[in-house]
Design a protein around this motif. Structure first.
Motif, PDB file in Angstrom:
ATOM      1  N   HIS A  73       0.840  -1.202   0.000  1.00  0.00           N
ATOM      2  CA  HIS A  73       0.000   0.000   0.000  1.00  0.00           C
ATOM      3  C   HIS A  73       0.876   1.254   0.000  1.00  0.00           C
ATOM      4  O   HIS A  73       0.535   2.251  -0.638  1.00  0.00           O
ATOM      5  N   LYS A  74       2.008   1.190   0.705  1.00  0.00           N
ATOM      6  CA  LYS A  74       2.913   2.346   0.729  1.00  0.00           C
ATOM      7  C   LYS A  74       3.335   2.736  -0.678  1.00  0.00           C
ATOM      8  O   LYS A  74       3.392   3.917  -1.007  1.00  0.00           O
ATOM      9  N   GLU A  75       3.627   1.747  -1.500  1.00  0.00           N
ATOM     10  CA  GLU A  75       4.050   2.029  -2.868  1.00  0.00           C
ATOM     11  C   GLU A  75       2.971   2.810  -3.614  1.00  0.00           C
ATOM     12  O   GLU A  75       3.259   3.815  -4.280  1.00  0.00           O
ATOM     13  N   GLN A  76       1.732   2.377  -3.481  1.00  0.00           N
ATOM     14  CA  GLN A  76       0.620   3.055  -4.146  1.00  0.00           C
ATOM     15  C   GLN A  76       0.418   4.458  -3.584  1.00  0.00           C
ATOM     16  O   GLN A  76       0.200   5.415  -4.333  1.00  0.00           O
ATOM     17  N   HIS A  77       0.497   4.580  -2.277  1.00  0.00           N
ATOM     18  CA  HIS A  77       0.292   5.891  -1.645  1.00  0.00           C
ATOM     19  C   HIS A  77       1.381   6.879  -2.044  1.00  0.00           C
ATOM     20  O   HIS A  77       1.079   8.030  -2.395  1.00  0.00           O
ATOM     21  N   ILE A  78       2.636   6.455  -1.991  1.00  0.00           N
ATOM     22  CA  ILE A  78       3.767   7.334  -2.320  1.00  0.00           C
ATOM     23  C   ILE A  78       3.695   7.767  -3.790  1.00  0.00           C
ATOM     24  O   ILE A  78       4.052   8.893  -4.130  1.00  0.00           O
ATOM     25  N   ALA A  79       3.217   6.885  -4.659  1.00  0.00           N
ATOM     26  CA  ALA A  79       3.090   7.241  -6.076  1.00  0.00           C
ATOM     27  C   ALA A  79       2.085   8.375  -6.270  1.00  0.00           C
ATOM     28  O   ALA A  79       2.245   9.211  -7.156  1.00  0.00           O
ATOM     29  N   THR A  80       1.062   8.401  -5.430  1.00  0.00           N
ATOM     30  CA  THR A  80       0.026   9.424  -5.523  1.00  0.00           C
ATOM     31  C   THR A  80       0.402  10.692  -4.758  1.00  0.00           C
ATOM     32  O   THR A  80       0.161  11.802  -5.212  1.00  0.00           O
ATOM     33  N   ASN A  81       0.993  10.512  -3.576  1.00  0.00           N
ATOM     34  CA  ASN A  81       1.329  11.638  -2.707  1.00  0.00           C
ATOM     35  C   ASN A  81       2.607  11.293  -1.936  1.00  0.00           C
ATOM     36  O   ASN A  81       2.562  10.467  -1.028  1.00  0.00           O
TER      37      ASN A  81
END
Length: 171
Positions: A73-81
């Motif tokens: 989930h961190k990967e997805q979150h960091i990609a967005t913000n």
């Protein structure tokens, strides 16, 4: 409530020179080790988890690294913000709050360097990442999340009792 009844807020001691708090910062993060890290998902919702950063100073600025699962989930979150918030706290009420930008360090030599940094650090900060990532630092599931702080605030109950204000570094 009248102005006399309002709690007195201590002013902060502000600095742009990380060396003014570096020794205390490094002492605390090495002792406390685990911190809460918040990211924001694609719908603007915060999510927290407990992680284990390791820190160094480069060109007079703090840089943090988190060895973590690369596909999460961190990967997805960091990609967005890429903005993250970290909170360290211990039972003697010493705190550190960090606002940072995060990005993945995918270069093989950097992944190896951070792997070795965790291995070489004394416990409790140091550990052998192979306990978690059995295929080593170049495996697809091993990630290094690099943290570049823009603000660090340190405070403690002891400082409060002494009338000492929080220390805030801005990068």
């Amino acid at each position: 409530m009248t102005q006399e009844d309002a709690p007195q807020r201590l002013a902060t001691q502000e600095t742009r020179d990380f060396s003014e708090l570096e020794a205390e910062f490094m002492k605390r993060v090495a002792r406390i080790v685990w911190c809460t890290v918040a990211t924001v998902d694609g719908k603007g919702r915060p999510r927290t988890r407990i992680l284990h950063p390791i820190w160094e100073t480069i060109d007079g600025k703090p840089i943090g690294y988190i060895a973590t699962g690369r596909h999460s989930h961190k990967e997805q979150h960091i990609a967005t913000n890429p903005h993250v918030s970290l909170s360290y706290w211990d039972q003697v009420h010493e705190q550190i709050y960090i606002d940072a930008r995060a990005h993945w360090s995918d270069a093989p030599e950097e992944r190896q360097r951070i792997w070795d940094m965790f291995k070489a650090a004394p416990p409790p900060l140091g550990y052998d990442p192979a306990m978690i990532w059995r295929n080593g630092p170049l495996a697809d599931d091993f990630g290094v999340l690099r943290l570049a702080p823009s603000r660090i605030e340190m405070f403690s109950l002891g400082w409060l009792m002494q009338g000492k204000p929080p220390v805030v570094w801005r990068g």
